[in-house]
Design an enzyme around this catalytic site. Structure first.
Site, PDB file in Angstrom:
ATOM      1  N   TYR A  85      77.612  54.567  12.410  1.00  0.00           N
ATOM      2  CA  TYR A  85      78.143  53.239  12.051  1.00  0.00           C
ATOM      3  C   TYR A  85      79.608  53.099  12.191  1.00  0.00           C
ATOM      4  O   TYR A  85      80.124  52.472  12.872  1.00  0.00           O
ATOM      5  CB  TYR A  85      77.528  52.497  11.057  1.00  0.00           C
ATOM      6  CG  TYR A  85      78.037  51.239  10.804  1.00  0.00           C
ATOM      7  CD1 TYR A  85      77.089  50.220  11.091  1.00  0.00           C
ATOM      8  CD2 TYR A  85      79.006  50.811   9.915  1.00  0.00           C
ATOM      9  CE1 TYR A  85      77.494  48.857  11.102  1.00  0.00           C
ATOM     10  CE2 TYR A  85      79.440  49.211  10.002  1.00  0.00           C
ATOM     11  CZ  TYR A  85      78.733  48.411  10.617  1.00  0.00           C
ATOM     12  OH  TYR A  85      78.790  47.175  10.528  1.00  0.00           O
ATOM     13  N   PHE A 137      91.198  30.724  34.040  1.00  0.00           N
ATOM     14  CA  PHE A 137      89.856  31.446  34.012  1.00  0.00           C
ATOM     15  C   PHE A 137      88.963  30.803  32.949  1.00  0.00           C
ATOM     16  O   PHE A 137      89.326  30.557  31.884  1.00  0.00           O
ATOM     17  CB  PHE A 137      89.642  32.776  33.913  1.00  0.00           C
ATOM     18  CG  PHE A 137      88.248  33.473  34.047  1.00  0.00           C
ATOM     19  CD1 PHE A 137      87.803  33.389  35.443  1.00  0.00           C
ATOM     20  CD2 PHE A 137      87.490  33.909  33.120  1.00  0.00           C
ATOM     21  CE1 PHE A 137      86.534  33.917  35.650  1.00  0.00           C
ATOM     22  CE2 PHE A 137      86.027  34.215  33.359  1.00  0.00           C
ATOM     23  CZ  PHE A 137      85.686  34.189  34.852  1.00  0.00           C
ATOM     24  N   THR A 138      87.459  30.510  33.186  1.00  0.00           N
ATOM     25  CA  THR A 138      86.548  29.713  32.538  1.00  0.00           C
ATOM     26  C   THR A 138      86.814  30.084  30.939  1.00  0.00           C
ATOM     27  O   THR A 138      86.905  29.352  30.141  1.00  0.00           O
ATOM     28  CB  THR A 138      85.317  29.813  33.199  1.00  0.00           C
ATOM     29  OG1 THR A 138      84.879  31.290  33.198  1.00  0.00           O
ATOM     30  CG2 THR A 138      85.261  29.002  34.562  1.00  0.00           C
ATOM     31  N   ASP A 228      95.245  39.854  31.112  1.00  0.00           N
ATOM     32  CA  ASP A 228      93.936  39.958  31.220  1.00  0.00           C
ATOM     33  C   ASP A 228      93.939  41.175  32.430  1.00  0.00           C
ATOM     34  O   ASP A 228      94.116  41.065  33.410  1.00  0.00           O
ATOM     35  CB  ASP A 228      93.447  38.550  31.881  1.00  0.00           C
ATOM     36  CG  ASP A 228      91.839  38.743  31.954  1.00  0.00           C
ATOM     37  OD1 ASP A 228      91.426  39.753  32.091  1.00  0.00           O
ATOM     38  OD2 ASP A 228      91.351  37.558  32.234  1.00  0.00           O
ATOM     39  N   LYS A 271      83.913  45.096  34.748  1.00  0.00           N
ATOM     40  CA  LYS A 271      84.553  45.134  36.028  1.00  0.00           C
ATOM     41  C   LYS A 271      85.413  46.449  36.424  1.00  0.00           C
ATOM     42  O   LYS A 271      84.603  47.442  36.396  1.00  0.00           O
ATOM     43  CB  LYS A 271      85.387  44.220  36.295  1.00  0.00           C
ATOM     44  CG  LYS A 271      84.803  42.701  36.234  1.00  0.00           C
ATOM     45  CD  LYS A 271      84.586  41.929  35.112  1.00  0.00           C
ATOM     46  CE  LYS A 271      84.195  40.479  35.129  1.00  0.00           C
ATOM     47  NZ  LYS A 271      83.744  40.016  33.744  1.00  0.00           N
ATOM     48  N   ARG A 395      82.415  28.340  42.582  1.00  0.00           N
ATOM     49  CA  ARG A 395      83.999  28.414  42.109  1.00  0.00           C
ATOM     50  C   ARG A 395      84.486  27.167  42.536  1.00  0.00           C
ATOM     51  O   ARG A 395      85.569  27.327  43.261  1.00  0.00           O
ATOM     52  CB  ARG A 395      84.409  29.704  42.478  1.00  0.00           C
ATOM     53  CG  ARG A 395      83.957  31.022  41.659  1.00  0.00           C
ATOM     54  CD  ARG A 395      84.022  31.399  40.256  1.00  0.00           C
ATOM     55  NE  ARG A 395      83.298  30.713  39.651  1.00  0.00           N
ATOM     56  CZ  ARG A 395      83.332  31.074  38.075  1.00  0.00           C
ATOM     57  NH1 ARG A 395      83.954  32.044  37.700  1.00  0.00           N
ATOM     58  NH2 ARG A 395      82.818  30.182  37.433  1.00  0.00           N
ATOM     59  N   PHE A 462      78.968  25.251  34.613  1.00  0.00           N
ATOM     60  CA  PHE A 462      78.153  25.804  35.763  1.00  0.00           C
ATOM     61  C   PHE A 462      77.120  27.050  35.435  1.00  0.00           C
ATOM     62  O   PHE A 462      76.406  27.050  36.311  1.00  0.00           O
ATOM     63  CB  PHE A 462      79.292  26.841  36.479  1.00  0.00           C
ATOM     64  CG  PHE A 462      80.110  27.579  35.388  1.00  0.00           C
ATOM     65  CD1 PHE A 462      81.279  27.196  34.851  1.00  0.00           C
ATOM     66  CD2 PHE A 462      79.836  28.838  35.379  1.00  0.00           C
ATOM     67  CE1 PHE A 462      81.901  28.180  33.721  1.00  0.00           C
ATOM     68  CE2 PHE A 462      80.528  29.772  34.445  1.00  0.00           C
ATOM     69  CZ  PHE A 462      81.466  29.400  33.819  1.00  0.00           C
TER      70      PHE A 462
HETATM   71  C1  P70 Z   1      82.675  37.025  36.690  1.00  0.00           C
HETATM   72  C2  P70 Z   1      82.896  37.594  35.260  1.00  0.00           C
HETATM   73  C3  P70 Z   1      84.505  37.584  33.639  1.00  0.00           C
HETATM   74  C4  P70 Z   1      85.846  37.504  33.274  1.00  0.00           C
HETATM   75  C5  P70 Z   1      86.988  37.524  34.242  1.00  0.00           C
HETATM   76  C6  P70 Z   1      88.394  37.408  33.896  1.00  0.00           C
HETATM   77  C7  P70 Z   1      89.345  37.631  34.664  1.00  0.00           C
HETATM   78  C8  P70 Z   1      87.608  37.679  31.541  1.00  0.00           C
HETATM   79  C9  P70 Z   1      86.264  37.696  31.988  1.00  0.00           C
HETATM   80  C10 P70 Z   1      85.114  37.555  30.778  1.00  0.00           C
HETATM   81  C11 P70 Z   1      81.710  36.928  34.446  1.00  0.00           C
HETATM   82  C12 P70 Z   1      81.838  35.313  34.419  1.00  0.00           C
HETATM   83  C13 P70 Z   1      82.620  34.754  33.385  1.00  0.00           C
HETATM   84  C14 P70 Z   1      82.475  33.365  33.397  1.00  0.00           C
HETATM   85  C15 P70 Z   1      82.118  32.811  34.594  1.00  0.00           C
HETATM   86  C16 P70 Z   1      81.350  33.193  35.471  1.00  0.00           C
HETATM   87  C17 P70 Z   1      81.280  34.567  35.540  1.00  0.00           C
HETATM   88  N1  P70 Z   1      84.224  37.169  34.951  1.00  0.00           N
HETATM   89  N2  P70 Z   1      88.746  37.301  32.477  1.00  0.00           N
HETATM   90  O1  P70 Z   1      81.906  37.217  37.318  1.00  0.00           O
HETATM   91  O2  P70 Z   1      84.597  38.710  30.762  1.00  0.00           O
HETATM   92  O3  P70 Z   1      82.268  38.250  31.114  1.00  0.00           O
HETATM   93  O4  P70 Z   1      82.912  40.402  30.264  1.00  0.00           O
HETATM   94  O5  P70 Z   1      83.039  38.157  28.831  1.00  0.00           O
HETATM   95  O6  P70 Z   1      86.673  37.493  35.418  1.00  0.00           O
HETATM   96  O7  P70 Z   1      83.962  36.849  37.227  1.00  0.00           O
HETATM   97  P1  P70 Z   1      82.996  38.967  29.976  1.00  0.00           P
END
Ligand code: P70
Length: 470
Positions: A85, A137-138, A228, A271, A395, A462
């Site tokens: 743990y 970013f989303t 990021d 990634k 996107r 989305f």
């Molecule tokens: C994608 C994934 C994640 C991502 C990222 C950047 C530049 C942070 C994160 C979050 C997964 C994804 C996420 C949201 C919408 C669609 C797809 N990107 N910063 O496919 O990381 O997913 O580990 O929480 O690209 O691009 P995590």
């Protein structure tokens, strides 16, 4: 009939061929379902590729997130998981790898990128502050907003133009950034949020010159700069390739130098770091670290696992070392570029230059007759799946969502369908199949009609929205 002599890929490009720096030890069978079955699967999924079952998908280019193939070394590391743990030895391996390759002093583990984004947003944003960044970013923007911040896009204008050939389309526009600081006052800026390769712009990189200049501006106004780092290794490749003075430096050296201009980073290890799950936060400041280390136990898990199993941390520690190998990055981006170059030659509209993790199809170029609120990019990903069982990701306007205050839809200039290439998973032959399917969908573009949204969830719509054909 005259037959042209066959040429290898290298010959076609006027160079000696090169190949991936690995061979395949284990395979996962794929199956293709019939066109009728795909049609039905699409209907059941509300024309949203996130709602398809992966068993119904042939080549899965939804995302490069957590979909990579781990090496035999990483799988061996999985067996060395220390599931204590507290104080798992795997955490210390991970911490050392991050300190060594990214160069930050303190490490906080998180279950994935958005877990890390949550913590940094809580710790570093006061309600009412602004967070300038190089395109939204989303998940990043959502966590900044949930913490009471307002995201402001300060990326260079060229990033919003799919055809512009600027070599570093991810750069921050210093004039836009400085204007915001002067308008609002430095104390209203939570931090600058910079992403290494900008996902929503097409995987476009930031130059070393730009991060240096942003650092200088931040120092001048006393503002922090966080990175990021999700695809920062890929960003380092573009610096090596395109920026004067870096051709002889290794990816590892460039990565560390770049991170050295920032105060900390958050990471989706799914990634660049070559794992199926995992993430982290790393900062240099002692006080901020103490706060993050305290917050992580509330939302993720103890500060020596942060939501990951010990084995996950070991796999990520090994993945980090593999991820910065020059040969690995060259073949990874080389594969993305191979697909992109085929489409460019066939005059299919894509985002240029081809970025790090994906080829982005320009849905406006496919469907000039479909207005943006009939979802051209969503239509395109549905068409691709119908044609061949290939899964891509929207996107565009669906991803951009609504303004949190007015409820109006955002209308992004970029309306894209992303063909995201998982790391170390597919072959050149798979890329050929993908390219031919894109071409088939392009050829019938004039007959293609848009979609209407029939279900819209509140957050990150989305992922779960549903559509019907018009
Ligand atoms: C994608 C994934 C994640 C991502 C990222 C950047 C530049 C942070 C994160 C979050 C997964 C994804 C996420 C949201 C919408 C669609 C797809 N990107 N910063 O496919 O990381 O997913 O580990 O929480 O690209 O691009 P995590």
């Amino acid at each position: 009939m005259d037959q042209k002599p066959l040429q290898t890929m290298g010959q076609q490009s006027g160079r000696r061929s090169w190949a991936e720096p690995w061979k395949i030890k284990m395979v996962e069978p794929l199956q293709v379902i019939s066109r009728d079955q795909r049609e039905q699967a699409l209907r059941e999924a509300g024309y949203n590729t996130f709602l398809l079952k992966s068993d119904d998908v042939y080549i899965d280019l939804l995302t490069d997130s957590g979909t990579g193939a781990m090496s035999d070394r990483q799988w061996a590391g999985i067996m060395l998981g220390d599931e204590a743990y507290a104080g798992s030895r795997n955490f210390y391996h991970l911490e050392a790898a991050i300190q060594n390759y990214y160069g930050y002093r303190h490490v906080v583990p998180a279950h994935q990128g958005r877990g890390a984004e949550h913590l940094i947003s809580l710790a570093a944003i006061q309600p009412g502050q602004f967070v300038p960044g190089n395109m939204y970013f989303t998940t990043t923007r959502l966590h900044q907003e949930l913490a009471g911040g307002t995201f402001v896009d300060v990326i260079i204008d060229q990033a919003h133009d799919a055809q512009d050939l600027h070599p570093f389309k991810g750069n921050i526009d210093l004039a836009k950034l400085e204007q915001l600081v002067k308008e609002q006052g430095a104390d209203k800026i939570a931090y600058v949020s910079m992403a290494g390769t900008v996902n929503m712009a097409g995987g476009q990189p930031v130059s070393m010159e730009n991060v240096k200049a942003v650092r200088a501006l931040c120092d001048h106004y006393g503002i922090r700069l966080f990175l990021d780092a999700t695809r920062m290794v890929e960003n380092a490749f573009f610096i090596q390739e395109r920026e004067p003075g870096f051709a002889d430096k290794s990816i590892a050296q460039i990565l560390k130098e770049f991170c050295g201009y920032t105060d900390g980073a958050w990471m989706s290890g799914k990634k660049d770091n070559l794992v199926n799950i995992g993430g982290w936060l790393a900062v240099n400041d002692d006080t901020l670290f103490e706060e993050l280390r305290n917050l992580v136990i509330v939302y993720e898990g103890l500060h020596t696992y942060g939501g990951m199993a010990g084995r996950d941390m070991e796999a990520m520690a090994i993945g980090i070392a593999e991820s910065v190998q020059d040969e690995h990055v060259r073949s990874r981006i080389g594969q993305v570029r191979y697909l992109g170059d085929l489409l460019i030659q066939w005059q299919i509209p894509i985002v240029l230059p081809v970025g790090g993790h994906a080829v982005f199809l320009d849905a406006r170029g496919f469907y000039p007759h479909i207005p943006q609120d009939e979802f051209p990019a969503q239509t395109l990903v549905a068409e691709l799946y119908r044609d061949s069982g290939i899964r891509a990701m929207e996107r565009g306007i669906v991803s951009a969502g609504r303004d949190e205050h007015t409820g109006e839809q955002h209308y992004p200039r970029l309306e894209l369908a992303r063909l995201t290439i998982p790391r170390r998973v597919y072959t050149q032959a798979h890329m050929d199949v993908v390219a031919e399917s894109v071409r088939a969908v392009y050829e019938i573009r004039a007959q293609t009609r848009g979609l209407k949204m029939v279900f819209e969830p509140k957050y990150l719509r989305f992922f779960q929205a549903r559509f019907e054909p018009l």
